[in-house]
Design a protein around this motif. Sequence first.
Motif, mmCIF file in Angstrom:
data_model
loop_
_atom_site.group_PDB
_atom_site.id
_atom_site.type_symbol
_atom_site.label_atom_id
_atom_site.label_comp_id
_atom_site.label_asym_id
_atom_site.label_seq_id
_atom_site.Cartn_x
_atom_site.Cartn_y
_atom_site.Cartn_z
ATOM 1 N N GLY A 30 44.960 -27.749 -21.271
ATOM 2 C CA GLY A 30 45.869 -27.266 -22.309
ATOM 3 C C GLY A 30 45.191 -26.702 -23.513
ATOM 4 O O GLY A 30 45.828 -26.332 -24.488
ATOM 5 N N LEU A 31 43.838 -26.613 -23.493
ATOM 6 C CA LEU A 31 43.129 -26.068 -24.641
ATOM 7 C C LEU A 31 43.177 -24.537 -24.613
ATOM 8 O O LEU A 31 43.010 -23.926 -23.580
ATOM 9 C CB LEU A 31 41.674 -26.531 -24.641
ATOM 10 C CG LEU A 31 40.932 -26.237 -25.940
ATOM 11 C CD1 LEU A 31 41.249 -27.269 -27.001
ATOM 12 C CD2 LEU A 31 39.453 -26.194 -25.677
ATOM 13 N N TRP A 32 43.437 -23.986 -25.755
ATOM 14 C CA TRP A 32 43.536 -22.532 -25.845
ATOM 15 C C TRP A 32 42.422 -21.990 -26.720
ATOM 16 O O TRP A 32 42.004 -22.633 -27.663
ATOM 17 C CB TRP A 32 44.883 -22.120 -26.445
ATOM 18 C CG TRP A 32 46.044 -22.563 -25.609
ATOM 19 C CD1 TRP A 32 46.559 -23.827 -25.535
ATOM 20 C CD2 TRP A 32 46.812 -21.772 -24.711
ATOM 21 N NE1 TRP A 32 47.605 -23.872 -24.651
ATOM 22 C CE2 TRP A 32 47.792 -22.620 -24.125
ATOM 23 C CE3 TRP A 32 46.775 -20.425 -24.340
ATOM 24 C CZ2 TRP A 32 48.712 -22.156 -23.187
ATOM 25 C CZ3 TRP A 32 47.692 -19.966 -23.423
ATOM 26 C CH2 TRP A 32 48.656 -20.823 -22.851
ATOM 27 N N THR A 33 41.960 -20.813 -26.378
ATOM 28 C CA THR A 33 40.943 -20.138 -27.184
ATOM 29 C C THR A 33 41.501 -18.790 -27.622
ATOM 30 O O THR A 33 42.126 -18.091 -26.831
ATOM 31 C CB THR A 33 39.649 -19.936 -26.364
ATOM 32 O OG1 THR A 33 39.144 -21.215 -26.013
ATOM 33 C CG2 THR A 33 38.601 -19.172 -27.172
ATOM 34 N N LYS A 34 41.244 -18.477 -28.865
ATOM 35 C CA LYS A 34 41.749 -17.217 -29.390
ATOM 36 C C LYS A 34 40.692 -16.127 -29.200
ATOM 37 O O LYS A 34 39.527 -16.347 -29.520
ATOM 38 C CB LYS A 34 42.053 -17.386 -30.886
ATOM 39 C CG LYS A 34 43.214 -16.530 -31.329
ATOM 40 C CD LYS A 34 43.655 -16.928 -32.733
ATOM 41 C CE LYS A 34 44.733 -15.967 -33.185
ATOM 42 N NZ LYS A 34 45.229 -16.248 -34.493
ATOM 43 N N CYS A 35 41.088 -14.996 -28.671
ATOM 44 C CA CYS A 35 40.141 -13.886 -28.494
ATOM 45 C C CYS A 35 39.724 -13.372 -29.873
ATOM 46 O O CYS A 35 40.560 -13.129 -30.734
ATOM 47 C CB CYS A 35 40.768 -12.753 -27.681
ATOM 48 S SG CYS A 35 39.732 -11.268 -27.647
ATOM 49 N N GLU A 36 38.404 -13.208 -30.046
ATOM 50 C CA GLU A 36 37.894 -12.785 -31.351
ATOM 51 C C GLU A 36 38.289 -11.345 -31.669
ATOM 52 O O GLU A 36 38.258 -10.927 -32.814
ATOM 53 C CB GLU A 36 36.359 -12.892 -31.377
ATOM 54 C CG GLU A 36 35.876 -14.331 -31.371
ATOM 55 C CD GLU A 36 34.466 -14.462 -30.807
ATOM 56 O OE1 GLU A 36 33.602 -13.635 -31.162
ATOM 57 O OE2 GLU A 36 34.237 -15.393 -30.006
ATOM 58 N N GLN A 37 38.615 -10.584 -30.645
ATOM 59 C CA GLN A 37 38.952 -9.182 -30.890
ATOM 60 C C GLN A 37 40.454 -8.937 -31.023
ATOM 61 O O GLN A 37 40.910 -8.436 -32.037
ATOM 62 C CB GLN A 37 38.372 -8.297 -29.789
ATOM 63 C CG GLN A 37 38.694 -6.820 -29.982
ATOM 64 C CD GLN A 37 37.830 -5.947 -29.105
ATOM 65 O OE1 GLN A 37 36.713 -5.569 -29.471
ATOM 66 N NE2 GLN A 37 38.342 -5.647 -27.920
ATOM 67 N N CYS A 38 41.208 -9.328 -29.983
ATOM 68 C CA CYS A 38 42.631 -8.969 -30.005
ATOM 69 C C CYS A 38 43.522 -10.105 -30.504
ATOM 70 O O CYS A 38 44.713 -9.919 -30.724
ATOM 71 C CB CYS A 38 43.100 -8.497 -28.627
ATOM 72 S SG CYS A 38 43.166 -9.788 -27.366
ATOM 73 N N GLY A 39 42.926 -11.307 -30.656
ATOM 74 C CA GLY A 39 43.690 -12.412 -31.192
ATOM 75 C C GLY A 39 44.575 -13.104 -30.170
ATOM 76 O O GLY A 39 45.266 -14.078 -30.489
ATOM 77 N N GLU A 40 44.560 -12.635 -28.977
ATOM 78 C CA GLU A 40 45.358 -13.230 -27.894
ATOM 79 C C GLU A 40 44.918 -14.684 -27.661
ATOM 80 O O GLU A 40 43.730 -14.983 -27.659
ATOM 81 C CB GLU A 40 45.151 -12.398 -26.618
ATOM 82 C CG GLU A 40 45.923 -12.862 -25.398
ATOM 83 C CD GLU A 40 47.371 -12.359 -25.380
ATOM 84 O OE1 GLU A 40 47.708 -11.489 -26.208
ATOM 85 O OE2 GLU A 40 48.153 -12.863 -24.554
ATOM 86 N N SER A 41 45.884 -15.568 -27.505
ATOM 87 C CA SER A 41 45.552 -16.957 -27.155
ATOM 88 C C SER A 41 45.357 -17.047 -25.649
ATOM 89 O O SER A 41 46.233 -16.665 -24.879
ATOM 90 C CB SER A 41 46.674 -17.893 -27.586
ATOM 91 O OG SER A 41 46.696 -17.954 -28.994
ATOM 92 N N LEU A 42 44.164 -17.522 -25.281
ATOM 93 C CA LEU A 42 43.820 -17.530 -23.856
ATOM 94 C C LEU A 42 43.690 -18.958 -23.377
ATOM 95 O O LEU A 42 43.052 -19.784 -24.023
ATOM 96 C CB LEU A 42 42.499 -16.792 -23.642
ATOM 97 C CG LEU A 42 42.452 -15.355 -24.177
ATOM 98 C CD1 LEU A 42 41.010 -14.889 -24.315
ATOM 99 C CD2 LEU A 42 43.242 -14.421 -23.278
ATOM 100 N N PHE A 43 44.292 -19.236 -22.242
ATOM 101 C CA PHE A 43 44.200 -20.563 -21.647
ATOM 102 C C PHE A 43 42.753 -20.757 -21.163
ATOM 103 O O PHE A 43 42.215 -19.909 -20.452
ATOM 104 C CB PHE A 43 45.196 -20.658 -20.478
ATOM 105 C CG PHE A 43 45.368 -22.057 -19.981
ATOM 106 C CD1 PHE A 43 45.533 -23.125 -20.858
ATOM 107 C CD2 PHE A 43 45.371 -22.321 -18.616
ATOM 108 C CE1 PHE A 43 45.688 -24.420 -20.394
ATOM 109 C CE2 PHE A 43 45.525 -23.620 -18.150
ATOM 110 C CZ PHE A 43 45.688 -24.667 -19.037
#
Lengths: 332, 284
Positions: free
Chosen positions: B21-34
């Motif tokens: 369930g941890l999400w990482t935010k893309c440094e470029q587009c800001g999309e939250s990625l599983f």
Amino acid sequence: MIEEARGETKLMHVLEFERPIADLERKIEELRSMSTASVDFSSEIKKLQQKAVKLQEEVFSGLSPHQQVQLSRHPSRPFTLDYVSLIFDDYMELHGDRAFRDDPAILGGMATFEGEEVLIIGHQKGRNTKDNVKRNFGMSRPEGYRKCIRLMEMAARFERPILCFVDTPGAYPGIGAEERGQAEAIAKSLEVMTRLKTPIISTVIGEGGSGGALAIGVADRILMLEYATYSVITPEGCASILWRDQGKAADAASQLKLRARDLHNLKICDEIIREPTGGAHRDPKATADSVRAALKSHLGDILKLTGTELIDQRYEKYRRIGAFREAAATSK
Amino acid sequence: MAWWSRKKGLPAEGKKSVPSGLWTKCEQCGESLFETDLEENLRVCTACGYHLRLPTPTRVALIVDEDSFVEHDAGMKSTDPLSFHIDTKKYKDSLKRAESKSGPADAYLSGSATIDGHACEVGFFVFEFMGGSMGSVVGEKITRQLERALERRVPALIFSASGGARMQEGVLSLMQMAKTSAARARLQEAGVPYISVLLDPTTGGVAASFAMLGDVIITEPNALIGFAGPRVIEQTIRQQLPEGFQRSEFLMEHGMIDMVVQRQDLKATLSRTIRWFAGRRAEA
């Protein structure tokens, strides 16, 4: 040249710790100008002179690393071209990298040293604002290093020794410099210098600033003036990264072990060239004489070696640098 | 233990450290990625293709053939030659902390390995260890790696990810630039190929020595590569830097590198490059 150097003594920039000495010297000058045939201050002058010498010895024997950094950057310190005119004959500067432009922050040229034809390479700082705009404070761009590579390869082809003078805050950090490959230019210079089959002596005369200094610093002998420094990063840069406070430059300067004597202890510097009391700028002529003597003796030694011996010994010289220990690899 | 020779796609123990369930935010587009999807996609953003940094063990597993990596010079440690300390904070302690966080290799992991069956001497910067900075240990490991490649006449590959020379070892770190470049020069004279892979970030004394000296220089997309760091340049020239400055694509445009290669294609590209070199001299 010597006249010019003397002329500058009067306008000499005075560092904080030089001030008490400068004050005394001004008093001596005043007394001298007041002396007439009827009023004789000679005994007072003599006393003050002795006091000034003693004070200078005191101040200079207790310099902190940070004070030495300031001394290595002293605006009145002799620069590459000063040594060129004091030590060499028939200097003729050569220009350009044959690709983009000439970089006045670093120079190269043919010269005669004690009867030997040599190539001179050196960073060049400016003596005043106008010069410093031209010389970019001795901070070279890629085309500067590429000019040096071109000239050094030529010197090797014609078996001419290369004498480098290091005096730079570092390679220039700018947009154009990055676009034209500052990193590659420095890297290429390091690589090329390790394989040149001709004697190379690199003398740090002032500031040995990081990769921009090392780019003309791969040599068979590394000499340093007594108050020259050689560092992986400026104390200010180090302080702002590691201490997160540029004001801690003095702390960084003492931690970095960047003085000539530190480099000698670390077995990187082969010889420390003594400076006159008060530093090289107090007597450029005497300093140049010491540099000449050191260059002559080291060049005499390495001129005896063949090209292959030179590059093999140069390889070993750098191969040995580093401090680490090796535990037996733990079994997996 | 061979943690670097894990199977592709990362087996269970790789995921264990990641709470579900941890999400990482893309440094470029800001999309939250599983996190699971991100790992599955080699830490390349599934939305915009941005290449996030890859942990060194995963990197090694991505490049070398399974079970082929044999580490060299594993027991090498820094001796803190300058007794460096920042106020009361000792470099010695920073080393210990870094070791407990990212392993005992200092900032460089080197060894013999095969890449699609080609014997190579490979080395990977451990960016997790003090920003991948190069001190005496890293310089010595790289030099030995290049000397082994020369001795065996097999290609040398270096994967750089480093902020530059390690300030805490002062001028000794600076001199590693000359030492490693000297070893690189010997390879060149002997006709032994050296491939340099520049990862995010490669700057300072690492960029200004062996990293920019590859016969072939390959990068991943959007890696920061340059001599001076962007902040230093901004402070010097007092103006904002252009968009994309010092990124892989910028270096490509300016003729400083040969290729920008997607992470998923990196191994195949390296393998093809090695094959081109291999026939001529290395197998002579």
